[in-house]
Design a protein around this motif. Structure first.
Motif, PDB file in Angstrom:
ATOM      1  N   ARG A 266     -28.175   0.921 -23.977  1.00 21.81           N
ATOM      2  CA  ARG A 266     -28.989   1.200 -22.795  1.00 21.81           C
ATOM      3  C   ARG A 266     -28.163   1.017 -21.515  1.00 21.81           C
ATOM      4  N   ASP A 270     -27.029   3.949 -18.793  1.00 26.14           N
ATOM      5  CA  ASP A 270     -27.261   3.827 -17.357  1.00 26.14           C
ATOM      6  C   ASP A 270     -25.998   4.164 -16.581  1.00 26.14           C
ATOM      7  N   TYR A 274     -26.981   8.852 -17.986  1.00 22.46           N
ATOM      8  CA  TYR A 274     -27.718   9.442 -19.100  1.00 22.46           C
ATOM      9  C   TYR A 274     -27.081  10.717 -19.653  1.00 22.46           C
TER      10      TYR A 274
END
Length: 449
Positions: A266, A270, A274
């Motif tokens: 994740r 970021d 993306y």
């Protein structure tokens, strides 16, 4: 065409047997010359790979004797008792041998049907045999046809179009995520053989930037250095901070804990704004946490996923292989038909010459008994009578020659019976006539050229 093939491969013999009969490339020329020196074969090519050892020859002896001679050669050369390899050997003769060579070149007999490496290996084996002067017109024609058939199969079927290895499937999937791979960064987690094979596939596809993360930094650097010095080594503890730099991740470790977690991915996404991150987990136990797959723009494939793609691709290859088999069968029939004509051609020509000489000699011997003949009458007798006798005598012999050639039988007996390979010898018939008629003009004309 009398071609003989004796061999073993991955379907008939375990690796422990295959490795005992394997030939080194440097040793092949000597081995080939030693095989021919035995006198049992007149031409020879040896194909030796990790999955097969095959000896393709043109025998100078009857089939059973030639098979025994080749088997003995294999045993003696490698110092292996015959009883330890005979159960694993297969033998193909004539059209079956031709068909087998064409199938091997077209990768239909490979462990992975459709792989491209075998054709290069066969070309190399042929080149070595040609350089060693153990290839004649028969094997030259056979291998030239094999190369052409392999090219035709690649062109007319999709036998090699569907990836069936973990590395090649990974590249295939990467092309579905990214438009091109030339500017993409590959991250390997683990520095073992599987990681190296995957890296080779990606570099062949255009990737030229590499990170290798491993518990032992020296091992990581060694693998990174294998790819044109374009790689960099990382410690596993650097993964959280560097993961965002990678576009493609291939994990193959033996760890029992996850090195890639959802939180790490994740954070990397970021920082990547993306842009897609493609991850392949080739480890058991898995190196990438399964929950990573639920993240947007994170595409995760584990071994089961890749095996399902491989299975689907293998089904496609099998369908294409059926088309390839039809091509090989048609080419085998065409090749054998051509070979039959070429094989009997020299024998038919020599036989026609011999019979013409015999008829001409007998005509000269008995010419006086025919009485006066005009030049036209004599020329007509030579042209029509003698030629007719030769043609009618040849006809059943040619039919027999064609059938013998189709069955792979040798023409040696016929050539010997008519002394087609001898020079300046009188026929037995003329010699017998001389003995029986001592007062007639002897048949001293040389009949054999």
């Amino acid at each position: 065409m009398n071609v003989l093939l004796v061999g073993i491969n991955h379907t008939t013999a375990p690796v422990g047997v295959r490795e005992r009969l394997a030939f080194s490339e440097t040793g092949l020329p000597v081995a080939l010359q030693r095989l021919l020196a035995g006198g049992s074969v007149s031409e020879a090519v040896i194909v030796s790979t990790c999955n097969r050892v095959e000896v393709i020859v043109v025998p100078s002896l009857p089939t059973a004797e030639a098979v025994e001679a080749v088997t003995t050669f294999l045993c003696d050369y490698h110092d292996v008792p015959a009883g330890q390899i005979r159960p694993y050997l297969y033998v193909h003769q004539s059209s079956a041998a031709v068909r087998h060579v064409l199938r091997v070149a077209a990768s239909l007999d490979s462990m992975i049907v459709g792989e491209s490496q075998i054709l290069g290996q066969i070309k190399r084996a042929y080149a070595l045999a040609a350089a060693a002067n153990t290839v004649g017109r028969h094997l030259h024609r056979l291998f030239e046809r094999a190369f052409a058939v392999a090219k035709r199969v690649r062109t007319e079927t999709g036998i090699g179009a569907h990836a069936v290895s973990l590395g090649s499937v990974s590249v295939e999937l990467a092309h579905k995520v990214f438009d091109h791979l030339t500017d993409k960064v590959l991250l390997l987690i683990g520095a073992g053989e599987m990681a190296e094979l995957a890296a080779k596939c990606f570099f062949e596809a255009g990737v030229n930037s590499l990170f290798v993360a491993n518990r032992t930094l020296a091992h990581a650097q060694h693998l990174a250095d294998c790819f044109n010095g374009g790689g960099r080594a990382l410690g596993l503890d650097e993964l959280p901070a560097r993961l965002h730099e990678a576009d493609i991740v291939v994990a193959s470790t033996g760890a029992t804990t996850y090195h890639i977690t959802p939180a790490m991915v994740r954070a990397a996404l970021d920082r990547r704004r993306y842009r897609p991150l493609l991850l392949f987990d080739l480890s058991v136990p898995r190196t990438i946490a399964p929950d990573v797959a639920v993240l947007d723009n994170a595409f995760v494939f584990d071994l089961d996923d890749l095996q399902r793609v491989i299975a689907a691709n293998q089904r496609e290859r099998r369908r294409e292989a059926e088309r390839a088999e039809a091509i090989v069968e048609a080419e085998t029939v065409a090749f054998m038909t051509e070979a039959d004509r070429l094989d009997i051609g020299p024998t038919v020509a020599a036989l026609r010459e011999r019979l013409t000489d015999i008829c001409a000699a007998e005509f000269e011997r008995h010419r006086k008994r025919l009485g006066p003949l005009t030049p036209e009458q004599e020329a007509a007798m030579r042209q029509f009578l003698l030629e007719g006798i030769v043609n009618k005598t040849l006809h059943p012999l040619i039919l027999g020659l064609r059938e013998a050639a189709r069955q792979g039988s040798e023409l040696v007996d016929l050539r010997r019976a008519f002394a087609l390979d001898s020079v300046s010898l009188k026929t037995d018939a003329v010699a017998e006539t001389d003995a029986a008629n001592p007062h007639e003009e002897p048949g001293s004309q040389r009949l054999y050229r």
